[in-house]
Design an enzyme around this catalytic site. Structure first.
Site, PDB file in Angstrom:
ATOM      1  CD  GLU A  40     -38.641  62.083 -11.309  1.00 42.07           C
ATOM      2  OE1 GLU A  40     -37.712  61.437 -10.801  1.00 42.07           O
ATOM      3  OE2 GLU A  40     -38.469  62.843 -12.288  1.00 42.07           O
ATOM      4  CE  LYS A  41     -36.142  67.903 -14.395  1.00 44.72           C
ATOM      5  NZ  LYS A  41     -35.446  69.071 -14.851  1.00 44.72           N
ATOM      6  NE  ARG A  42     -39.456  60.716 -16.989  1.00 46.55           N
ATOM      7  CZ  ARG A  42     -39.130  60.869 -18.263  1.00 46.55           C
ATOM      8  NH1 ARG A  42     -38.020  61.481 -18.592  1.00 46.55           N
ATOM      9  NH2 ARG A  42     -39.910  60.412 -19.207  1.00 46.55           N
ATOM     10  CB  SER A  82     -26.661  61.764 -16.762  1.00 48.15           C
ATOM     11  OG  SER A  82     -27.302  60.599 -17.246  1.00 48.15           O
ATOM     12  CG  LEU A 124     -21.891  50.319 -30.994  1.00 48.53           C
ATOM     13  CD1 LEU A 124     -20.675  49.885 -30.210  1.00 48.53           C
ATOM     14  CD2 LEU A 124     -21.740  49.936 -32.457  1.00 48.53           C
ATOM     15  CD  GLU A 164     -15.939  56.673 -31.271  1.00 51.99           C
ATOM     16  OE1 GLU A 164     -17.108  56.556 -30.879  1.00 51.99           O
ATOM     17  OE2 GLU A 164     -15.076  57.350 -30.655  1.00 51.99           O
ATOM     18  CB  VAL A 185     -20.675  64.707 -37.236  1.00 55.99           C
ATOM     19  CG1 VAL A 185     -21.778  65.569 -37.830  1.00 55.99           C
ATOM     20  CG2 VAL A 185     -20.826  63.267 -37.712  1.00 55.99           C
ATOM     21  CG  HIS A 240     -25.489  47.642 -12.737  1.00 53.82           C
ATOM     22  ND1 HIS A 240     -25.963  47.796 -14.018  1.00 53.82           N
ATOM     23  CD2 HIS A 240     -24.158  47.516 -12.855  1.00 53.82           C
ATOM     24  CE1 HIS A 240     -24.953  47.732 -14.872  1.00 53.82           C
ATOM     25  NE2 HIS A 240     -23.843  47.584 -14.175  1.00 53.82           N
ATOM     26  CG  HIS A 271     -23.029  19.185 -20.859  1.00 54.86           C
ATOM     27  ND1 HIS A 271     -22.264  19.937 -21.725  1.00 54.86           N
ATOM     28  CD2 HIS A 271     -23.591  18.185 -21.594  1.00 54.86           C
ATOM     29  CE1 HIS A 271     -22.351  19.406 -22.935  1.00 54.86           C
ATOM     30  NE2 HIS A 271     -23.146  18.340 -22.891  1.00 54.86           N
TER      31      HIS A 271
END
Ligand code: FAD
Ligand code: NAI
Length: 467
Positions: free
Chosen positions: A34-36, A146, A187, A204, A238, A323, A446
């Protein structure tokens, strides 16, 4: 620490660390790279977990401001953002420590540093300080996740022009927040800052929000978000942000081209998607093939084009969800241990953790139409659900799409309170090949929100009781 392994996983996000644990459970000598500085990847450090902590806290703040009074609870909430950020960090730290513990418990070696595959079975690890070391292994799983998609003309500095990472760290509530992209990040984080006092505008490119979600659900969601105070500029792009002045000046054009306008903002959030992260892995030299979108190409068993190298999670095709990465991690570990690992891509739920929540599993109505599948619809509004009425959380509905001939459930889409929890029942049913009649005949407690799922199933056969 060993220097030779059965399996080395590069990346410790939900894909990587889950893969390592499952492999260790199955008796493989396993390590992670892991690089973090901390384990847990994007999800635990700068993604799912911190965003949900802020969504939870900001929702309660808004409830305290606007709803508690109506329940007879007199409070005058005052925002202490520093403490709210500390609350968020406590959640992150707790989760990250949990992964540390699980690595130790499962006797998985943890190598901190950036991993480069120098040859099949060989990984060089370069720590932040000091020299690189090399470890050898029978198999490698790439789980490097990502990164943020950049936008030309909008340079991210993580202070005023931010990605999700900077948007989770703001030390002051922006007066005006401009969000580029009406997807999940835009959002969710747009909601956080609106609740805390920002004036939020979302630009958007498409003529709808949440592309990929069932259109009827997305339209209802847009109406509810607008009612809560978010301004949408759909069909717009934009083209640049000028950061030379005290406030940012964003130039916005219609997506199809036309007259530009300038919107001022204190903070601009770029949330136009994420791209697979493969930098520094050395894949070029090894001949590991990527697809047209830069994702590592894999076969049905997560194997890349090079023997002994596998890949899972955000770095390969499919939804970029924690997940999904976890299930792929378990499946590839099982395959490497000689078992039959498998992921059912037809039943991967997805949830937007706003208020109300939006949750979906299986096919949308548009997808069924395109495929020419005949379907029946059962819909039930939360306005007719006893618990939602009692709690005054009646916005939204449950929509079940079932095969018109066999009644098999093909898709379930929910907008409403606790939608993210309610969708699990639909996913389980679909995994077992349930018909809407199976759900309709299952006794639901219920008063619960889950009765809306049962009623939607009854509505497929036009026999909902409370409507
Ligand atoms: P990651 O979690 O990205 O982990 C990859 C790890 O690999 C990183 O720690 C990275 O440092 C490491 N790495 C990369 N290259 C190297 C290298 N060469 N050597 C060593 N280590 C390396 N998904 C959900 O399902 N639910 C949510 O609520 C949700 N919320 C999100 C909110 C935000 C703001 C963001 C940005 C994402 C969210 N996601 C959510 C998406 C989720 O975070 C990802 O789908 C998930 O983290 C992917 O897991 P992964 O294991 O593939 O990769
Ligand atoms: P996204 O793909 O969900 O949404 C990006 C949006 O930006 C799309 O609506 C797209 O049409 C729009 N867009 C693209 N280019 C644009 C431009 N130039 N101008 C204006 N709009 C533009 O991506 P997002 O929100 O960045 O999230 C990335 C990933 O992270 C998602 O794919 C999701 O899988 C994951 N995620 C999941 C969460 C969850 O499960 N609750 C929460 C947050 C992220």
């Amino acid at each position: 620490m060993a220097d030779t392994y059965d399996l080395v996983v590069i990346g410790t996000g939900p894909g990587g660390y889950v893969c390592a644990i499952r492999a260790a459970q199955l008796g493989l000598k396993t390590a992670v790279v892991e690089k973090r500085a901390t384990l847990g990847g994007t999800c635990l450090n700068i993604g799912c977990i911190p965003s949900k902590a802020l969504l939870h806290a900001s929702h309660l703040f808004e409830e305290a401001e606007h709803k508690f009074g109506g329940m007879g609870i007199g409070v005058s909430p005052k925002l202490d953002l520093k403490t709210m950020q500390a609350f968020k960090q406590k959640g992150v730290d707790g989760n990250v420590k949990g992964v540390d513990f699980l690595m130790k418990k499962n006797k998985i070696d943890v190598h901190f540093g950036a991993g480069t595959i120098t040859a099949p079975g060989k990984i060089s690890i370069k720590p932040e300080k000091g020299n690189a070391t090399e470890i050898t292994t029978k198999n490698i799983v790439i789980a490097t996740g990502s990164d943020v998609t950049r936008l030309k003309g909008v340079e991210i500095d993580e202070k005023r022009i931010v990605s999700s990472t900077g948007a989770l760290e703001l030390s002051k509530v922006p007066g005006k927040l401009l969000v580029i992209g009406a997807g999940v990040i835009g959002l969710e984080l747009g909601s956080v800052w609106r609740r805390l006092g920002s004036e939020v505008t979302v630009v958007e490119f498409l003529d709808r929000i949440l592309p990929g979600m069932d259109t009827e659900v997305a339209r209802q969601f847009e109406r509810l978000q607008s009612k809560q105070g978010i301004t949408f500029k759909l069909g717009s792009k934009v083209t640049g942000v000028d950061g030379s002045g005290k406030t940012l000046k964003a130039t916005i054009e219609p997506a199809a081209g036309g007259k530009a306008e300038v919107i001022e903002a204190d903070v601009v959030l770029v949330a136009i998607g994420r791209v697979p992260y493969t930098a520094g892995l050395g894949l070029d030299k090894l001949g590991v093939q990527l697809d047209e979108r830069g994702r590592v190409k894999t076969d049905g068993h997560f194997k890349t084009s090079v023997n002994g190298i596998y890949a899972i999670g955000d770095v390969i095709a499919g939804p970029m969800l924690a997940h999904k990465a976890e299930d792929e991690g378990m499946a590839v570990a099982e395959i490497l241990a000689g078992k039959a690992g498998h992921v059912n891509y037809g039943v991967i739920p997805s949830v937007v953790y706003t208020y109300p929540e939006v949750a979906s599993v299986g096919q949308t109505e548009e997808e069924l139409k395109t495929a020419g599948t005949a379907y029946s619809i059962g819909k039930f509004p939360f306005t007719a659900n006893g618990r939602a009425k009692a709690n005054d959380t009646t916005d939204g509905f449950v929509k079940i799409l079932a095969d018109a001939t066999t009644d098999k459930v093909l898709g379930v889409h929910i907008i409403g309170p606790e939608a993210g929890t309610l969708i699990a029942e639909a996913a389980l049913g679909m995994e077992f090949g349930a018909s809407s009649e199976d759900i309709a005949r299952t006794c639901h407690a219920h008063p619960t929100l889950s009765e809306a799922v049962k009623e939607a199933a009854l509505a497929v056969d036009k026999r909902a009781i409370h409507m």
